[in-house]
Write a protein that holds these residues in place. Structure first.
Motif, PDB file in Angstrom:
ATOM      1  N   SER A  23      10.448  38.451 -19.669  1.00  0.00           N
ATOM      2  CA  SER A  23      11.366  37.320 -19.730  1.00  0.00           C
ATOM      3  C   SER A  23      11.732  36.945 -18.294  1.00  0.00           C
ATOM      4  O   SER A  23      11.668  37.787 -17.390  1.00  0.00           O
ATOM      5  CB  SER A  23      12.618  37.680 -20.535  1.00  0.00           C
ATOM      6  OG  SER A  23      13.360  38.666 -19.839  1.00  0.00           O
ATOM      7  N   TYR A  24      12.087  35.682 -18.102  1.00  0.00           N
ATOM      8  CA  TYR A  24      12.402  35.212 -16.753  1.00  0.00           C
ATOM      9  C   TYR A  24      13.558  34.222 -16.847  1.00  0.00           C
ATOM     10  O   TYR A  24      13.490  33.240 -17.582  1.00  0.00           O
ATOM     11  CB  TYR A  24      11.172  34.533 -16.133  1.00  0.00           C
ATOM     12  CG  TYR A  24      11.410  34.011 -14.725  1.00  0.00           C
ATOM     13  CD1 TYR A  24      11.926  34.852 -13.734  1.00  0.00           C
ATOM     14  CD2 TYR A  24      11.132  32.695 -14.383  1.00  0.00           C
ATOM     15  CE1 TYR A  24      12.152  34.390 -12.451  1.00  0.00           C
ATOM     16  CE2 TYR A  24      11.341  32.221 -13.088  1.00  0.00           C
ATOM     17  CZ  TYR A  24      11.862  33.078 -12.122  1.00  0.00           C
ATOM     18  OH  TYR A  24      12.085  32.619 -10.853  1.00  0.00           O
ATOM     19  N   ASP A  25      14.628  34.524 -16.105  1.00  0.00           N
ATOM     20  CA  ASP A  25      15.816  33.674 -16.165  1.00  0.00           C
ATOM     21  C   ASP A  25      16.007  32.854 -14.896  1.00  0.00           C
ATOM     22  O   ASP A  25      17.087  32.325 -14.639  1.00  0.00           O
ATOM     23  CB  ASP A  25      17.061  34.535 -16.415  1.00  0.00           C
ATOM     24  CG  ASP A  25      17.305  35.531 -15.275  1.00  0.00           C
ATOM     25  OD1 ASP A  25      16.511  35.545 -14.305  1.00  0.00           O
ATOM     26  OD2 ASP A  25      18.281  36.285 -15.344  1.00  0.00           O
ATOM     27  N   ARG A  74      11.951  40.260 -16.019  1.00  0.00           N
ATOM     28  CA  ARG A  74      12.148  41.554 -16.692  1.00  0.00           C
ATOM     29  C   ARG A  74      10.888  41.850 -17.493  1.00  0.00           C
ATOM     30  O   ARG A  74      10.487  41.067 -18.357  1.00  0.00           O
ATOM     31  CB  ARG A  74      13.368  41.507 -17.609  1.00  0.00           C
ATOM     32  CG  ARG A  74      14.658  41.241 -16.851  1.00  0.00           C
ATOM     33  CD  ARG A  74      15.814  40.991 -17.803  1.00  0.00           C
ATOM     34  NE  ARG A  74      16.196  42.219 -18.511  1.00  0.00           N
ATOM     35  CZ  ARG A  74      17.073  43.109 -18.039  1.00  0.00           C
ATOM     36  NH1 ARG A  74      17.663  42.901 -16.875  1.00  0.00           N
ATOM     37  NH2 ARG A  74      17.358  44.188 -18.727  1.00  0.00           N
ATOM     38  N   THR A  76      12.424  49.072 -18.188  1.00  0.00           N
ATOM     39  CA  THR A  76      12.254  47.664 -17.854  1.00  0.00           C
ATOM     40  C   THR A  76      12.098  47.535 -16.344  1.00  0.00           C
ATOM     41  O   THR A  76      12.964  47.979 -15.592  1.00  0.00           O
ATOM     42  CB  THR A  76      13.469  46.838 -18.324  1.00  0.00           C
ATOM     43  OG1 THR A  76      13.652  47.051 -19.714  1.00  0.00           O
ATOM     44  CG2 THR A  76      13.243  45.367 -18.063  1.00  0.00           C
ATOM     45  N   ARG A 103      12.263  45.289 -13.218  1.00  0.00           N
ATOM     46  CA  ARG A 103      12.881  44.014 -12.838  1.00  0.00           C
ATOM     47  C   ARG A 103      12.410  43.620 -11.447  1.00  0.00           C
ATOM     48  O   ARG A 103      12.622  44.349 -10.478  1.00  0.00           O
ATOM     49  CB  ARG A 103      14.407  44.132 -12.847  1.00  0.00           C
ATOM     50  CG  ARG A 103      15.012  44.297 -14.234  1.00  0.00           C
ATOM     51  CD  ARG A 103      16.531  44.258 -14.179  1.00  0.00           C
ATOM     52  NE  ARG A 103      17.092  45.285 -13.303  1.00  0.00           N
ATOM     53  CZ  ARG A 103      17.264  46.563 -13.653  1.00  0.00           C
ATOM     54  NH1 ARG A 103      16.924  46.966 -14.867  1.00  0.00           N
ATOM     55  NH2 ARG A 103      17.767  47.434 -12.819  1.00  0.00           N
ATOM     56  N   PRO A 136       4.590  41.555 -22.248  1.00  0.00           N
ATOM     57  CA  PRO A 136       5.797  40.774 -22.559  1.00  0.00           C
ATOM     58  C   PRO A 136       6.769  40.767 -21.379  1.00  0.00           C
ATOM     59  O   PRO A 136       6.948  41.791 -20.718  1.00  0.00           O
ATOM     60  CB  PRO A 136       6.416  41.535 -23.749  1.00  0.00           C
ATOM     61  CG  PRO A 136       5.399  42.500 -24.205  1.00  0.00           C
ATOM     62  CD  PRO A 136       4.449  42.749 -23.086  1.00  0.00           C
ATOM     63  N   THR A 158       8.979  44.505 -19.860  1.00  0.00           N
ATOM     64  CA  THR A 158       9.178  45.690 -20.684  1.00  0.00           C
ATOM     65  C   THR A 158       7.989  46.620 -20.487  1.00  0.00           C
ATOM     66  O   THR A 158       6.855  46.267 -20.777  1.00  0.00           O
ATOM     67  CB  THR A 158       9.292  45.309 -22.166  1.00  0.00           C
ATOM     68  OG1 THR A 158      10.294  44.306 -22.248  1.00  0.00           O
ATOM     69  CG2 THR A 158       9.681  46.484 -23.015  1.00  0.00           C
TER      70      THR A 158
END
Ligand SMILES: [Zn+2]
Length: 528
Positions: A86-88, A93, A61, A63, A84, A95
């Protein structure tokens, strides 16, 4: 950076973001950022191409630090296919398992809450300036935002009509989108910047560095341009040439000195140093900050501390070479008076309970204190005294040559100085880098006129927690009754008391002066 005028604001403006660490097994090799600066408002759009190397077995992953922006999408740079992620709101992040790609493109937008500031400058005009130190690039640039992961950077900047843009990359200074152009060597993310606005640009005499010619420019608001060129930057070229002669070739292909909205007195962004605008407007800016920031191009930018605890490798070196360059250009008094001022500043700052390499302090902002600036300069000054001019500069040159464009810790500097001097210096680096404080000496003497001897007691009375210091060559000046001064050099051992018996040719002295030339960072009292 130069913090002296801005220390309070730095400490008062701590960002809540913890310092990132290098991502294990991943090394970003280059960034190409395309940034659009809006005509109104503060919302930017960004397009970041990030190329990286992943070691076998990395944790699959990727980051990227990016705080508070909207991420529209991530694509594989080579296949152009969506990836793909994700974002917080703090990190993206991505993959990477099985894809086998080594470059991603991140499209994002938003109003940066830190790191990039679009607003009204001190002359009342709209402009935009980055200010990334120590870990604020992440508020507007998706990065592995830690000095242990340096990378090349290219910029494409789309700015409002009539603006001029300066960046780390040469020839990227047009008002419209330009083709990718890059500084060809790796720099830390905290120096990756652009600045844009209505700027007056003056070309100074290029610096001649070996076989190369380095263009030098001064970027200022129109009202401040003449002052900038005539006063603080009058010797901008000579400063680069002096550093090149003393340390090694200038590390980059150009240098711009830029008036800006940085919170620091000066910020050593690689090839594009940003300076606070207030001292221009008030006409108080002097050459010292220019020498300090220019020295950072070698120390901080080209040779970068890998961990924040070793920040003195950046700030201590810039503080010392500010004075060394000053002495080369204007005479020894610059160094002598500067070291005196640095000693006073360190003693006054009340940081003596912490070591200079402070591994327990995790907030880099709090490490910007008098231990890394004036004490850092003093450690280099004492090291030079210990090994001599020739070995000192040979060691510094070898260190720069070996570690240029990389990140290091203090042990790598120690090794180069030891090689150059033939001395084992573990004791020196241990006591000055890893012990807190400095020696506080109490000197007493008894003259035995019958035995023709003088017995000296040198006690170390600093707190036990600071440890004891070895001083191989402490000079003492004995003021004799007839007014003559006799000098002796003694060795102070790393223990509570050192007792020395010296031959006494005549009557005892009337006074003793400890370290009369001010070559050591010691505090002393003489008792009868
Ligand atoms: Zn600095």
């Amino acid at each position: 950076m130069a913090t002296r005028i801005a220390a309070a604001s730095i400490l008062g403006a701590l960002c809540a973001v913890a310092a990132g660490a290098q991502q294990k097994g991943v090394d970003v090799t280059s960034y190409h950022f395309t940034i659009t600066i809006p005509d109104t408002g503060t919302s930017i759009t960004g397009h970041a191409q990030v190329r990286f190397r992943a070691a076998a077995g990395y944790d699959d992953t990727l980051r990227l630090d990016l705080v508070g922006m909207n991420v529209a999408g991530v694509t594989d740079q080579d296949s152009r296919k969506p990836v793909p992620f994700s974002y917080d709101g703090k990190s993206i992040r991505i993959t990477a398992a099985g894809l086998g790609f080594h470059g991603v493109v991140v499209d994002y937008s938003g109003s940066p809450t830190d790191g990039f500031f679009i607003g009204t400058n001190a002359r009342g005009r709209r402009s935009a300036f980055a200010d990334d130190w120590p870990n604020r690039a992440r508020f507007w640039l998706p990065t592995i935002d830690h000095p242990s992961d340096k990378a090349r950077v290219a910029w494409t900047v789309i700015a409002p009509a009539g603006w001029r843009t300066v960046s780390n990359a040469p020839q990227c200074v047009k008002a419209v989108a330009v083709a990718a152009c890059t500084e060809s060597v790796q720099i830390p993310t905290y120096t990756m910047v652009i600045g844009s606005g209505e700027m007056t640009v003056a070309s100074h005499r290029p610096a001649i560095v070996g076989h190369d010619t380095i263009p030098i420019e001064v970027w200022a608001y129109a009202e401040d341009s003449a002052f900038a060129n005539d006063v603080p930057f009058a010797r901008a070229t000579e400063i680069v040439e002096t550093m090149s002669r003393l340390v090694g070739p200038y590390p980059y292909s150009k240098l711009a000195h830029v008036e800006s909205s940085t919170r620091y007195g000066g910020m050593e962004n690689a090839t594009a140093i940003f300076y606070a605008e207030d001292p221009y407007v008030k006409r108080t800016m002097k050459e010292g900050v220019v020498r300090h920031e220019t020295a950072h191009q070698w120390f901080g930018d080209a040779v970068t501390p890998r961990e924040w605890a070793h920040l003195w490798l950046s700030e201590g070196f810039a503080s010392y070479f500010d004075l060394v360059i000053g002495a080369a250009l204007s005479g020894d008094s610059v160094l002598v008076n500067g070291m005196k001022a640095d000693k006073a500043a360190w003693l006054e700052a009340n940081v003596s309970n912490r070591p200079m390499v402070d591994i327990f302090e995790k907030d880099p902002n709090k490490l910007l204190n008098a231990n890394v600036y004036p004490k850092g300069a003093w450690v280099l000054h004492m090291l030079r005294e210990q090994v001599g001019d020739s070995a000192f500069f040979r060691g510094v040159r070898a260190y720069y040559k070996a570690y240029r464009d990389t990140s290091v810790v203090s042990a790598q500097f120690q090794e180069k100085i030891e090689d150059a001097s033939g001395q084992r210096l573990g004791w020196f680096f241990q006591q000055w880098l890893y012990q807190a404080g400095c020696p506080k000496l109490q000197v007493r003497w008894t003259a035995d006129t019958a035995a023709h001897t003088l017995q000296l007691s040198v006690q170390q009375v600093q707190p036990q927690a600071w440890g004891r210091f070895r001083l191989p060559a402490l000079t003492l000046a004995f003021v004799m009754p007839d007014g003559r001064t006799e000098r002796r050099v003694i060795t102070v051992l790393a223990q509570n008391e050192t007792v020395v018996t010296l031959p006494l040719p005549g009557p005892g002295p009337t006074d003793v002066i400890v370290d009369p030339d001010g070559t050591l960072l010691v505090v002393s009292t003489v008792l009868r």
